[in-house]
Design a protein around this motif. Structure first.
Motif, PDB file in Angstrom:
ATOM      1  N   VAL A 180       0.823  -1.202   0.000  1.00  0.00           N
ATOM      2  CA  VAL A 180       0.000   0.000   0.000  1.00  0.00           C
ATOM      3  C   VAL A 180       0.860   1.257   0.000  1.00  0.00           C
ATOM      4  CG1 VAL A 180      -1.822   1.266   1.199  1.00  0.00           C
ATOM      5  CG2 VAL A 180      -1.803  -1.242   1.268  1.00  0.00           C
ATOM      6  N   VAL A 181       0.482   2.201  -0.850  1.00  0.00           N
ATOM      7  CA  VAL A 181       1.041   3.549  -0.845  1.00  0.00           C
ATOM      8  C   VAL A 181      -0.098   4.492  -0.480  1.00  0.00           C
ATOM      9  CG1 VAL A 181       2.056   5.386  -2.260  1.00  0.00           C
ATOM     10  CG2 VAL A 181       2.805   3.010  -2.569  1.00  0.00           C
ATOM     11  N   SER A 182       0.163   5.438   0.425  1.00  0.00           N
ATOM     12  CA  SER A 182      -0.912   6.271   0.959  1.00  0.00           C
ATOM     13  C   SER A 182      -0.558   7.747   0.902  1.00  0.00           C
ATOM     14  CB  SER A 182      -1.199   5.893   2.414  1.00  0.00           C
ATOM     15  OG  SER A 182      -1.467   4.508   2.538  1.00  0.00           O
ATOM     16  N   THR A 183      -1.507   8.555   0.404  1.00  0.00           N
ATOM     17  CA  THR A 183      -1.331  10.004   0.418  1.00  0.00           C
ATOM     18  C   THR A 183      -2.622  10.682   0.848  1.00  0.00           C
ATOM     19  OG1 THR A 183      -1.968  10.307  -1.924  1.00  0.00           O
ATOM     20  CG2 THR A 183       0.383   9.958  -1.445  1.00  0.00           C
ATOM     21  N   ASP A 184      -2.476  11.919   1.268  1.00  0.00           N
ATOM     22  CA  ASP A 184      -3.607  12.762   1.600  1.00  0.00           C
ATOM     23  C   ASP A 184      -3.164  14.205   1.412  1.00  0.00           C
ATOM     24  OD1 ASP A 184      -6.398  12.161   3.272  1.00  0.00           O
ATOM     25  OD2 ASP A 184      -5.670  14.208   3.505  1.00  0.00           O
ATOM     26  N   ALA A 185      -4.118  15.119   1.254  1.00  0.00           N
ATOM     27  CA  ALA A 185      -3.780  16.530   1.101  1.00  0.00           C
ATOM     28  C   ALA A 185      -3.515  17.199   2.439  1.00  0.00           C
ATOM     29  CB  ALA A 185      -4.901  17.258   0.370  1.00  0.00           C
ATOM     30  N   LEU A 186      -3.895  16.541   3.538  1.00  0.00           N
ATOM     31  CA  LEU A 186      -3.795  17.157   4.856  1.00  0.00           C
ATOM     32  C   LEU A 186      -2.697  16.500   5.676  1.00  0.00           C
ATOM     33  CD1 LEU A 186      -7.589  17.493   5.697  1.00  0.00           C
ATOM     34  CD2 LEU A 186      -6.055  19.206   4.719  1.00  0.00           C
ATOM     35  N   ASP A 187      -1.617  17.236   5.923  1.00  0.00           N
ATOM     36  CA  ASP A 187      -0.516  16.655   6.666  1.00  0.00           C
ATOM     37  C   ASP A 187      -0.848  16.412   8.132  1.00  0.00           C
ATOM     38  OD1 ASP A 187      -0.577  19.350   7.174  1.00  0.00           O
ATOM     39  OD2 ASP A 187       1.430  19.767   6.413  1.00  0.00           O
ATOM     40  N   VAL A 188      -1.872  17.088   8.672  1.00  0.00           N
ATOM     41  CA  VAL A 188      -2.250  16.821  10.064  1.00  0.00           C
ATOM     42  C   VAL A 188      -2.831  15.418  10.206  1.00  0.00           C
ATOM     43  CG1 VAL A 188      -2.599  19.227  10.693  1.00  0.00           C
ATOM     44  CG2 VAL A 188      -4.503  17.933   9.735  1.00  0.00           C
ATOM     45  N   PHE A 189      -3.500  14.917   9.176  1.00  0.00           N
ATOM     46  CA  PHE A 189      -3.969  13.545   9.183  1.00  0.00           C
ATOM     47  C   PHE A 189      -2.797  12.586   8.974  1.00  0.00           C
ATOM     48  CE2 PHE A 189      -8.635  14.397   7.736  1.00  0.00           C
ATOM     49  CZ  PHE A 189      -8.910  14.912   8.979  1.00  0.00           C
ATOM     50  N   LEU A 190      -1.900  12.945   8.081  1.00  0.00           N
ATOM     51  CA  LEU A 190      -0.756  12.085   7.789  1.00  0.00           C
ATOM     52  C   LEU A 190       0.151  11.916   9.007  1.00  0.00           C
ATOM     53  CD1 LEU A 190       0.188  13.352   4.214  1.00  0.00           C
ATOM     54  CD2 LEU A 190      -1.108  11.302   4.826  1.00  0.00           C
ATOM     55  N   GLU A 191       0.195  12.931   9.868  1.00  0.00           N
ATOM     56  CA  GLU A 191       0.984  12.804  11.089  1.00  0.00           C
ATOM     57  C   GLU A 191       0.465  11.654  11.940  1.00  0.00           C
ATOM     58  OE1 GLU A 191       0.793  16.597  12.962  1.00  0.00           O
ATOM     59  OE2 GLU A 191       2.000  17.602  11.408  1.00  0.00           O
TER      60      GLU A 191
ATOM     61  N   GLN B 206       4.635   3.402   2.562  1.00  0.00           N
ATOM     62  CA  GLN B 206       4.931   4.753   2.072  1.00  0.00           C
ATOM     63  C   GLN B 206       3.762   5.689   2.370  1.00  0.00           C
ATOM     64  OE1 GLN B 206       6.988   5.820  -1.622  1.00  0.00           O
ATOM     65  NE2 GLN B 206       6.772   3.669  -2.199  1.00  0.00           N
ATOM     66  N   ILE B 207       4.062   6.826   3.003  1.00  0.00           N
ATOM     67  CA  ILE B 207       3.052   7.818   3.356  1.00  0.00           C
ATOM     68  C   ILE B 207       3.567   9.193   2.948  1.00  0.00           C
ATOM     69  CG2 ILE B 207       1.686   8.826   5.223  1.00  0.00           C
ATOM     70  CD1 ILE B 207       2.407   6.338   6.907  1.00  0.00           C
ATOM     71  N   GLY B 208       2.716  10.008   2.311  1.00  0.00           N
ATOM     72  CA  GLY B 208       3.155  11.348   1.945  1.00  0.00           C
ATOM     73  C   GLY B 208       2.007  12.229   1.493  1.00  0.00           C
ATOM     74  N   VAL B 209       2.288  13.517   1.394  1.00  0.00           N
ATOM     75  CA  VAL B 209       1.293  14.468   0.888  1.00  0.00           C
ATOM     76  C   VAL B 209       1.102  14.228  -0.601  1.00  0.00           C
ATOM     77  CG1 VAL B 209       0.794  16.911   0.466  1.00  0.00           C
ATOM     78  CG2 VAL B 209       1.823  16.206   2.635  1.00  0.00           C
ATOM     79  N   GLY B 210      -0.138  14.224  -1.028  1.00  0.00           N
ATOM     80  CA  GLY B 210      -0.436  14.018  -2.445  1.00  0.00           C
ATOM     81  C   GLY B 210      -1.634  14.838  -2.881  1.00  0.00           C
ATOM     82  N   ASP B 211      -1.474  15.540  -3.982  1.00  0.00           N
ATOM     83  CA  ASP B 211      -2.526  16.388  -4.539  1.00  0.00           C
ATOM     84  C   ASP B 211      -3.071  15.705  -5.787  1.00  0.00           C
ATOM     85  OD1 ASP B 211      -4.082  18.362  -5.673  1.00  0.00           O
ATOM     86  OD2 ASP B 211      -2.447  19.751  -6.033  1.00  0.00           O
ATOM     87  N   TRP B 212      -4.365  15.449  -5.831  1.00  0.00           N
ATOM     88  CA  TRP B 212      -4.972  14.750  -6.964  1.00  0.00           C
ATOM     89  C   TRP B 212      -4.744  15.465  -8.287  1.00  0.00           C
ATOM     90  CZ3 TRP B 212     -10.143  14.707  -3.894  1.00  0.00           C
ATOM     91  CH2 TRP B 212     -10.055  13.772  -2.849  1.00  0.00           C
ATOM     92  N   LEU B 213      -4.523  16.775  -8.242  1.00  0.00           N
ATOM     93  CA  LEU B 213      -4.352  17.538  -9.476  1.00  0.00           C
ATOM     94  C   LEU B 213      -2.894  17.584  -9.922  1.00  0.00           C
ATOM     95  CD1 LEU B 213      -6.774  20.519  -8.750  1.00  0.00           C
ATOM     96  CD2 LEU B 213      -7.247  18.341  -9.882  1.00  0.00           C
ATOM     97  N   ASP B 214      -2.010  16.998  -9.127  1.00  0.00           N
ATOM     98  CA  ASP B 214      -0.583  16.978  -9.469  1.00  0.00           C
ATOM     99  C   ASP B 214       0.072  15.770  -8.810  1.00  0.00           C
ATOM    100  OD1 ASP B 214       1.909  17.678 -10.418  1.00  0.00           O
ATOM    101  OD2 ASP B 214       2.287  19.160  -8.846  1.00  0.00           O
ATOM    102  N   LEU B 215      -0.411  14.585  -9.157  1.00  0.00           N
ATOM    103  CA  LEU B 215       0.055  13.375  -8.482  1.00  0.00           C
ATOM    104  C   LEU B 215       1.508  13.042  -8.769  1.00  0.00           C
ATOM    105  CD1 LEU B 215      -3.100  11.099  -8.768  1.00  0.00           C
ATOM    106  CD2 LEU B 215      -2.154  12.156  -6.717  1.00  0.00           C
ATOM    107  N   LYS B 216       2.066  13.563  -9.843  1.00  0.00           N
ATOM    108  CA  LYS B 216       3.479  13.327 -10.138  1.00  0.00           C
ATOM    109  C   LYS B 216       4.375  13.940  -9.072  1.00  0.00           C
ATOM    110  CE  LYS B 216       2.923  12.975 -15.162  1.00  0.00           C
ATOM    111  NZ  LYS B 216       3.280  13.559 -16.490  1.00  0.00           N
ATOM    112  N   SER B 217       3.852  14.948  -8.362  1.00  0.00           N
ATOM    113  CA  SER B 217       4.631  15.614  -7.320  1.00  0.00           C
ATOM    114  C   SER B 217       4.359  15.049  -5.930  1.00  0.00           C
ATOM    115  CB  SER B 217       4.324  17.121  -7.319  1.00  0.00           C
ATOM    116  OG  SER B 217       4.660  17.710  -8.555  1.00  0.00           O
ATOM    117  N   ALA B 218       3.575  13.994  -5.844  1.00  0.00           N
ATOM    118  CA  ALA B 218       3.267  13.394  -4.547  1.00  0.00           C
ATOM    119  C   ALA B 218       4.553  12.924  -3.871  1.00  0.00           C
ATOM    120  CB  ALA B 218       2.300  12.227  -4.714  1.00  0.00           C
ATOM    121  N   GLU B 219       4.554  12.973  -2.542  1.00  0.00           N
ATOM    122  CA  GLU B 219       5.749  12.644  -1.762  1.00  0.00           C
ATOM    123  C   GLU B 219       5.904  11.137  -1.551  1.00  0.00           C
ATOM    124  OE1 GLU B 219       5.220  14.917   1.770  1.00  0.00           O
ATOM    125  OE2 GLU B 219       5.613  16.832   0.783  1.00  0.00           O
ATOM    126  N   VAL B 220       5.663  10.362  -2.590  1.00  0.00           N
ATOM    127  CA  VAL B 220       5.812   8.911  -2.562  1.00  0.00           C
ATOM    128  C   VAL B 220       6.366   8.463  -3.910  1.00  0.00           C
ATOM    129  CG1 VAL B 220       3.947   8.484  -0.901  1.00  0.00           C
ATOM    130  CG2 VAL B 220       3.431   8.608  -3.349  1.00  0.00           C
TER     131      VAL B 220
END
Length: 293
Positions: free
Chosen positions: A71-82, A98-112
């Protein structure tokens, strides 16, 4: 507008995560509502790799990791990711998660690191997708996000995504009958639920409700008010939730077909239930669509 920019995120403090846990209620009870059907869908498609692109604090991700999925996991809210990171650090068996910030409109830049060959499955559940406004109009923002999901799937991979039953909510201004329950949010603390339709630049629905915080650390919050509930005065936190885009069943199905193709295999599950009676009124419509290309 970009959710990876902190100024654009819908909420940004740890208090929101604490409120969210109270809203969810018992985690095991939540998972019992859909875990079996979700795992069955993944097994039928021989899924091994899953991208949880709206992971929140990681409830669903951890369940899938425990079941042996990568599983790879992202969310837009780092307070949840903490909170997800805290869970990872407490359990050695989650070291490769793997956990990181990820924006659906720019997934290539996700932190994973996304797999080069794509994922077997992407999940976006819990009414998460409806938090994305239509910034560009004409549902172009939503289509861009769906296309980004599709681009990360293998051929034959599946997207599992849902939205509340906004057809019902738009008519009745509240959730479907309580007797049918909510598969994700089971707290018995929430009362006085209302749904307000807002038509500004974007059409959205804002859910307003009260939460009884008796016996919790939020009881001393400066925003607490005493309100009557079932004949008693209780410490109450007023919830003015983030605006949600009210995707209708017909409209969202059309968006999926536009992004994935008219011939794409599409399956619809009311509240993750199979073979439900026609008169069943779900709280959520769950879509499973296959990347055929």
């Amino acid at each position: 507008m970009n959710y990876e920019s902190k100024k654009d995120r819908p909420c940004a403090d740890g208090r929101e995560a604490r409120i969210w846990y109270l809203y969810v209620g018992d985690v095991d009870a939540r998972l019992s509502n859909y875990k079996g059907t979700l795992l069955k869908i993944l097994e039928e498609r021989s899924v091994r790799t899953v991208y949880d692109c709206a992971c929140g604090t990681g409830i669903d991700s951890v369940m899938l990791l425990e079941e042996g999925y990568k599983v790879v996991s992202t969310d837009a809210l780092d307070v949840f990711l903490e909170k997800a990171q805290e869970m990872k650090q407490k359990r050695e068996e989650l070291a490769d998660w793997q956990i990181g910030v990820g924006d659906w409109l720019d997934l290539k830049s996700a932190e994973v690191d996304h797999p080069a060959l794509g994922y077997d499955a992407i999940i976006c559940i819990g009414n998460s997708f409806c938090a994305l406004p239509d910034f560009e109009g004409g549902s172009n923002t939503h289509l861009k996000a769906l296309q980004n999901f599709k681009d990360l799937l293998k051929k034959g991979g599946i997207l599992i995504i849902d939205h509340r039953n906004y057809d019902y909510i738009l008519v009745h201004k509240t959730f479907p009958p309580k007797s049918h329950g909510s598969i994700y949010y089971n707290s018995n603390r929430v009362f006085n639920i209302k749904a307000d339709l807002v038509e500004d630049e974007d059409i959205s629905i804002i859910f307003r409700s009260d939460m009884d915080v008796s016996g919790t650390e939020l009881e001393g919050d400066s925003d607490i008010k005493l309100k009557e509930r079932d004949g008693k005065m209780v410490p109450t936190l007023e919830l003015n939730n983030i605006p949600m885009y009210p995707h209708t069943l017909k409209g969202f199905t059309a968006l999926l077909k536009t992004a994935f193709g008219e011939e794409a295999e599409h399956r619809l599950l009311p509240d993750f239930r199979e073979n439900e009676q026609e008169d069943f009124v779900p709280n959520y419509w769950v879509h499973v669509i296959v990347n055929e290309q």
